[in-house]
Scaffold this active site. Structure first.
Site, mmCIF file in Angstrom:
data_model
loop_
_atom_site.group_PDB
_atom_site.id
_atom_site.type_symbol
_atom_site.label_atom_id
_atom_site.label_comp_id
_atom_site.label_asym_id
_atom_site.label_seq_id
_atom_site.Cartn_x
_atom_site.Cartn_y
_atom_site.Cartn_z
ATOM 1 N N LYS A 114 0.825 -1.207 0.000
ATOM 2 C CA LYS A 114 0.000 0.000 0.000
ATOM 3 C C LYS A 114 0.860 1.258 0.000
ATOM 4 O O LYS A 114 0.562 2.211 -0.716
ATOM 5 C CB LYS A 114 -0.949 0.017 1.206
ATOM 6 C CG LYS A 114 -2.142 -0.911 1.037
ATOM 7 C CD LYS A 114 -3.213 -0.642 2.096
ATOM 8 C CE LYS A 114 -4.421 -1.548 1.882
ATOM 9 N NZ LYS A 114 -5.388 -1.446 2.998
ATOM 10 N N LYS A 197 -8.477 -10.276 -8.460
ATOM 11 C CA LYS A 197 -9.546 -10.400 -7.469
ATOM 12 C C LYS A 197 -10.609 -9.319 -7.686
ATOM 13 O O LYS A 197 -10.271 -8.160 -7.892
ATOM 14 C CB LYS A 197 -8.888 -10.230 -6.093
ATOM 15 C CG LYS A 197 -9.751 -10.512 -4.899
ATOM 16 C CD LYS A 197 -8.928 -10.308 -3.609
ATOM 17 C CE LYS A 197 -9.077 -8.889 -3.062
ATOM 18 N NZ LYS A 197 -10.076 -8.671 -2.031
ATOM 19 N N LYS A 200 -13.960 -4.058 -4.157
ATOM 20 C CA LYS A 200 -14.788 -2.855 -4.114
ATOM 21 C C LYS A 200 -13.960 -1.608 -4.346
ATOM 22 O O LYS A 200 -14.497 -0.545 -4.574
ATOM 23 C CB LYS A 200 -15.607 -2.771 -2.819
ATOM 24 C CG LYS A 200 -14.857 -2.831 -1.511
ATOM 25 C CD LYS A 200 -15.830 -2.705 -0.342
ATOM 26 C CE LYS A 200 -15.489 -3.626 0.810
ATOM 27 N NZ LYS A 200 -14.199 -3.336 1.479
#
Ligand code: ADP
Ligand code: NA
Length: 330
Positions: A114, A197, A200
């Protein structure tokens, strides 16, 4: 006999959850809530580690909670609450951060991924200590098991290490939890990009099936899903990732075995198969969406349910926190 404890949660990072969250998490939670004393949190404190508009975050949190309930998590059977409603999460996280090694935290691969994406200016200390807050989430409830995706396994390992370290240094305060790793068969991929994957937080939502989408929109997305030129409805993750993904969704939502679905569509085209899946999706999500929208239509009632559940969570969490404070000399 008291039931074993279970803790899990999801970030309120979108207005709607997607079919991967439903199949990979919510359907399992719904089953597990029978045998376990389950705590399901909407982890809004974690969501602060990403840029957020305050009003939008508040709305996403409510919507996520409504979708938990609509998917069958029963607030009378499970404790379903919003993380920030229980202050002990942040309080225990601070204590745990003081026994976490800086190097140890630096080895977390999710942080490395991240922070590489965000860049050093956007990477906060909160993102770095995210796994410590997650450890607090779990340990506060003395959870026996923690259902998580593969990507969270390292964080649960850290949680176990911190529990053992604290218990060893200050005396027994925490149960050491065991991760329950989501099965590979529950992994759902993006309909347009079936090797990544479904998420959202995907950049494009053309391949994402939203729980709260109008069913006709979901049906269209299924009809447009990427397949292959082979033309047979057959499971083969390597050679036929698109068709295999659709088969997994079909099987998960109907409770059927993949071979039985392959048989049903033998000798028929992808069009028929996709139409069949679209019907399954509409039938499964139609009522879930309906229920979620009803819940969101009555904010006072939803707030009342969440407040009552937060009070139940708080009673358990505060007991652990009081013991921890006592043991460390606060
Ligand atoms: P997202 O990538 O949609 O933001 P999260 O990372 O917040 O999802 O995960 C929330 C829960 O949903 C976790 O339990 C995770 O394992 C599960 N989950 C998320 N995406 C998928 C997917 N594509 N297939 C199966 N499970 C998923
Ligand atoms: Na996410």
């Amino acid at each position: 006999m008291t039931k074993p404890r279970l803790y899990s949660g999801m970030q309120p990072s979108a207005d709607s959850l997607q079919v991967g969250n439903y199949i990979g998490a919510l359907m399992q939670w719904r089953d597990l809530q029978e045998a376990y004393d389950a705590y399901f949190s909407v982890v809004d404190l974690h969501a602060l580690t990403q840029p957020n508009d305050p009003a939008e975050l508040r709305e996403k949190t409510r919507r996520t909670a409504a979708q938990y309930i609509a998917a069958g998590i029963e607030p009378s059977k499970s404790t379903l609450y919003v993380q920030s409603h229980v202050p002990a999460h942040a309080q225990l996280a601070w204590v745990l951060s003081t026994i976490t090694g800086f190097g140890e935290a630096g080895r977390m691969t999710q942080f490395k991924d991240k922070s590489a994406r965000y860049g050093s200016d956007q990477t906060s200390v909160g993102l770095f200590t995210y796994p410590v807050l997650m450890a607090a989430d779990i340990l506060l409830y003395q959870a026996d098991i923690v259902p998580v995706g593969d990507d969270q396994k390292q964080h649960v390992e850290l949680t176990r290490d911190l529990a053992e370290r604290f218990n060893g240094r200050f005396g027994e305060a925490f149960r050491v939890p065991v991760p329950m790793i989501q099965q590979d068969t529950a992994r759902i991929y993006d309909l347009q990009n079936p090797t990544s994957k479904m998420s959202k937080s995907a950049e494009s939502d053309a391949g994402v099936l939203w729980l709260l989408d109008d069913p006709t929109v979901s049906a269209k997305k299924i009809m447009r899903a990427v397949t292959d030129s082979d033309g047979t409805v057959r499971f083969d993750r390597q050679a036929k990732p698109g068709v295999s993904n659709l088969l997994v969704i079909y099987a998960a939502l109907t409770g059927r075995q993949i071979p039985s679905i392959e048989d049903e569509y033998a000798g028929r085209g992808y069009g028929d198969f996709k139409k069949g899946l679209a019907e399954v999706v509409v039938e499964e999500f139609g009522p879930v969406r309906q229920r979620a929208l009803e819940l969101l239509d009555d904010p006072a009632e939803l707030d009342r349910v969440l407040a009552a559940n937060a009070a139940r969570a708080e009673a358990v969490a505060d007991k652990t926190l009081a013991d921890v404070y006592d043991k460390v000399g606060l």
